[in-house]
Design an enzyme around this catalytic site. Structure first.
Site, PDB file in Angstrom:
ATOM      1  N   ASP A  54       2.874   1.860   8.468  1.00  0.00           N
ATOM      2  CA  ASP A  54       3.885   1.593   7.450  1.00  0.00           C
ATOM      3  C   ASP A  54       5.257   1.972   7.983  1.00  0.00           C
ATOM      4  O   ASP A  54       5.432   3.055   8.536  1.00  0.00           O
ATOM      5  CB  ASP A  54       3.572   2.392   6.180  1.00  0.00           C
ATOM      6  N   HIS A 106      16.811   1.544   0.532  1.00  0.00           N
ATOM      7  CA  HIS A 106      15.765   2.471   0.070  1.00  0.00           C
ATOM      8  C   HIS A 106      15.920   3.838   0.736  1.00  0.00           C
ATOM      9  O   HIS A 106      15.908   4.872   0.074  1.00  0.00           O
ATOM     10  CB  HIS A 106      14.378   1.887   0.371  1.00  0.00           C
ATOM     11  N   GLU A 162       5.362   0.945  -4.459  1.00  0.00           N
ATOM     12  CA  GLU A 162       6.398   0.597  -3.486  1.00  0.00           C
ATOM     13  C   GLU A 162       6.304  -0.902  -3.240  1.00  0.00           C
ATOM     14  O   GLU A 162       5.258  -1.409  -2.817  1.00  0.00           O
ATOM     15  CB  GLU A 162       6.220   1.379  -2.172  1.00  0.00           C
TER      16      GLU A 162
END
Ligand code: CA
Length: 451
Positions: free
Chosen positions: A162, A169, A235
């Protein structure tokens, strides 16, 4: 000496010629993307799945074992049966590539083979081609209504990585939890920051999730307690799925990256903010992130997204040489997040776009492999939360409700600071250009009370 040089020159020329031919084959215009194509299969207006999309997935029915399917409108094309009936001749595939519970064997065949496969399927479905269309008996066997099938996990995911590639963000999180004056950590503008996640808990859209439990620290001056998470969050991400990469020790350049990416899906990387806050120093995310990550069922090929390429945000400071790239490397993909409380209507809480990502997929893959780390067929790479520049385009509840200080109003009058039990979170995404809409469907999951 001279003849040795001449031989070396000739072999260099041959190599360059072959290299150029390979590049040409890989990048010549993709027949299946022609915006003027129409299908003899009815495709409703505003469908995510016109003939220009043709995403791959795994499905089953009461009668049919799991197998590879391609979505068109409100139908699914059964590639196993299509193969058995002889429509896949002169391609690089065998029956077992389609008669399989995962897309991995198909992806193992690489970019050129899967591109030819998608072009073949496009041809079979074109309104002006009757090879398949004229055989009603065959059509009845290979074309199945989408409401009669059950989707399965499309990919056997080997490794899951990830990233943390949205500047908006990362800035928002830095402002909230560290120092507004130095919101981005010093490495952020130099490195596509990422971490290794956990593949075992990547789940298919539709599967419900139990609220995670763990250590949380209710206040800075209190000891931690064991509790169900009180700050459960989503998310908004997208993920890409890789073909086989290079051997351990080799690197994939930004120029090569697209040849190693099969396709993309929607990705909800569920996060427990209270568990995260207490555990993440010094080694980063652990139990706050690995209880569930949901993916959408249809993998849209990078080929199908080619017409929707756009510029990425400009990067300053100038990146190191291995992260430099040429051409368009991002994609214009509209994204939205909705919350559907139990027995209530949806409320849209965010509208964002994949194009806001600061670090693009080519840079992510180049960075991931620059040290010689090998990626394998079926690896999943999350983009990181995709937040846009405005308050209504943030990609997490943490940001949308700003750490709980600005609760979001639902259409049914209730409020949300984070996700409540029995809420369903749904993400949708699509690209649109020249009258063609290529979409991803949705990724949805309901939160159940803690076990
Ligand atoms: Ca994430």
């Amino acid at each position: 000496m001279l003849s040795k040089m001449a031989t070396s020159c000739i072999s260099d020329l041959t190599f360059n010629f072959l290299y150029l031919i390979t590049i040409y084959i890989l990048h010549m215009s993709i027949a299946a993307n022609n915006p003027t194509l129409t299908s003899w299969v009815n495709v409703p207006a505003n469908s995510d799945f016109p003939i220009q999309n043709l995403p791959f997935g795994i499905f089953k029915t009461h009668q049919l074992t799991p197998r590879v399917g391609v979505r068109i409108g409100d139908h699914v094309l059964d590639l196993k049966t299509l193969y058995v009936l002889g429509y896949m001749e002169n391609l690089s595939f065998e029956l077992s590539d389609f008669d399989n519970e995962f897309l991995n064997p198909l992806m193992k065949k690489g970019k050129k083979a899967t591109r030819e496969l998608r072009n073949r399927i496009s041809k079979l479905l074109r309104a002006d081609q009757d090879d398949l269309q004229k055989n009603e008996h065959h059509v009845a066997q290979v074309l199945i209504s989408a409401d009669q099938i059950e989707m399965c996990m499309p990919v056997q995911i080997g490794d899951y990585t990830d990233f943390y590639s949205s500047k908006e963000h990362a800035t928002n999180v830095g402002v909230m939890f560290r120092d507004p004056a130095n919101a981005l950590l010093p490495n952020w503008l130099w490195i596509p920051v990422g971490y290794h996640g956990r593949a075992s808990s990547v789940i298919l859209s539709g599967q419900s999730i139990y609220r995670p439990k763990g250590q949380i620290k209710p206040a800075d001056d209190q000891d931690p307690i064991f509790s169900a998470s009180r700050q459960l969050d989503f998310e908004l991400e997208m993920a890409f799925i890789t073909y086989d990469g290079k051997p351990l020790g080799d690197s994939i350049s930004t120029g090569e990256a697209e040849d190693y990416i099969f396709g993309m899906c929607l990705f909800n990387d569920w996060s427990a903010r209270d568990i995260q806050k207490w555990e993440y120093v010094p080694l980063g995310p652990f139990l706050a992130k690995n209880f569930a990550s949901s993916i959408s069922a249809w993998i849209v090929t990078l080929d199908a997204l080619e017409p929707f390429k756009v510029e990425t945000p400009s990067q300053n400071p100038e990146v190191l040489s291995y992260l430099k790239f040429e051409g368009l490397k991002s994609y214009d993909i509209n994204l939205e997040v909705v919350i559907e409380p139990e027995n209530s209507e949806e409320t849209t809480i965010s509208r964002s776009n994949f194009k806001y990502m600061y670090w693009n997929m080519a840079q992510q893959l180049a960075h991931h492999t620059v040290n010689g780390c090998n990626v394998r067929c079926g690896d999943l790479m999350g983009s990181g939360t995709i937040s846009g520049p405005t308050e209504d385009s943030y990609g997490s509840m943490l940001e949308l409700a700003w750490k709980g200080t600005k609760p979001l109003k639902m259409n049914d009058g209730s409020e949300r600071k984070f996700i409540l039990d029995n809420d369903t979170v749904i993400m949708r995404g699509y690209s649109s250009k020249d009258g063609v809409r290529v979409g991803f469907g949705e990724v949805a999951a309901k939160i159940l009370p803690a076990k």
